[in-house]
Write a protein that holds these residues in place. Structure first.
Motif, PDB file in Angstrom:
ATOM      1  N   HIS A  33      16.059  63.412 116.157  1.00 47.84           N
ATOM      2  CA  HIS A  33      14.888  62.669 116.634  1.00 47.84           C
ATOM      3  C   HIS A  33      15.056  62.131 118.055  1.00 47.84           C
ATOM      4  O   HIS A  33      14.225  61.377 118.532  1.00 47.84           O
ATOM      5  N   SER A  66      11.750  65.561 120.900  1.00 47.53           N
ATOM      6  CA  SER A  66      10.826  66.302 120.060  1.00 47.53           C
ATOM      7  C   SER A  66      10.048  67.285 120.922  1.00 47.53           C
ATOM      8  O   SER A  66       9.471  66.909 121.939  1.00 47.53           O
ATOM      9  N   SER A  84       9.572  61.021 118.593  1.00 46.85           N
ATOM     10  CA  SER A  84      11.013  60.954 118.818  1.00 46.85           C
ATOM     11  C   SER A  84      11.396  59.507 119.075  1.00 46.85           C
ATOM     12  O   SER A  84      10.539  58.639 119.247  1.00 46.85           O
TER      13      SER A  84
END
Length: 155
Positions: free
Chosen positions: A33, A36, A43
């Motif tokens: 994450h 993104s 993210s």
């Protein structure tokens, strides 16, 4: 509990770290994450920012956080994944119990010794104890989901 202490510690570390620390929002548990391809909203932030619109982790509202509201969609997906995993484990125990009960239909069961039959009945009682919601698995299941939610919010 342990996960709550880790959450508080993480929040404190986020608050006292400087905005120049590039590692502040780079928890390796959530490396996927960090960035993104779909959208930067899904993210983690590069640096902690004051959060006021978090729905799933409201404890971080009003605090510097690496999460942004767009990331909560990803968090919900991961939470649903773990919820399904835990439900699946209970379902497999139920299937195993049903398969074990089918042994009674086998002609060999009729020729089993009394000791074998007692062991069979003990096994069935163990299944029932495991699957009885009042016996504690519901609490265990709930605790695991709370832990998963905490770790997801820990991002």
């Amino acid at each position: 509990t342990g996960w709550q202490h880790r959450l508080v510690l993480h929040a404190l570390l986020v608050q006292i770290s400087t905005s120049k620390d590039i590692h502040t929002c780079r928890n390796f548990l959530f490396e996927q994450h960090w960035f993104s391809a779909e959208s930067s909203e899904r993210s983690l932030l590069k640096y902690p920012e004051l959060a006021n619109d978090l729905r799933l982790c409201p404890v971080y509202n009003g605090q510097a956080s690496c999460c942004q509201s767009g990331l909560e969609h990803e968090q919900a997906l991961h939470f649903a994944y773990w919820k399904q995993i835990f439900k699946g484990k209970i379902a497999r125990v139920k299937q195993s119990k049903m398969a074990t009960l089918e042994i009674k239909n086998d002609p060999a069961f009729n020729t089993a010794t009394e000791e074998d039959r007692q062991q069979f009945e003990t096994a069935i009682l163990k299944y029932e104890k495991i699957l009885d919601p009042l016996a504690g698995h519901a609490r265990c299941f709930s605790t695991l989901l709370v832990y998963a939610a905490g770790m997801i919010c820990f991002a």
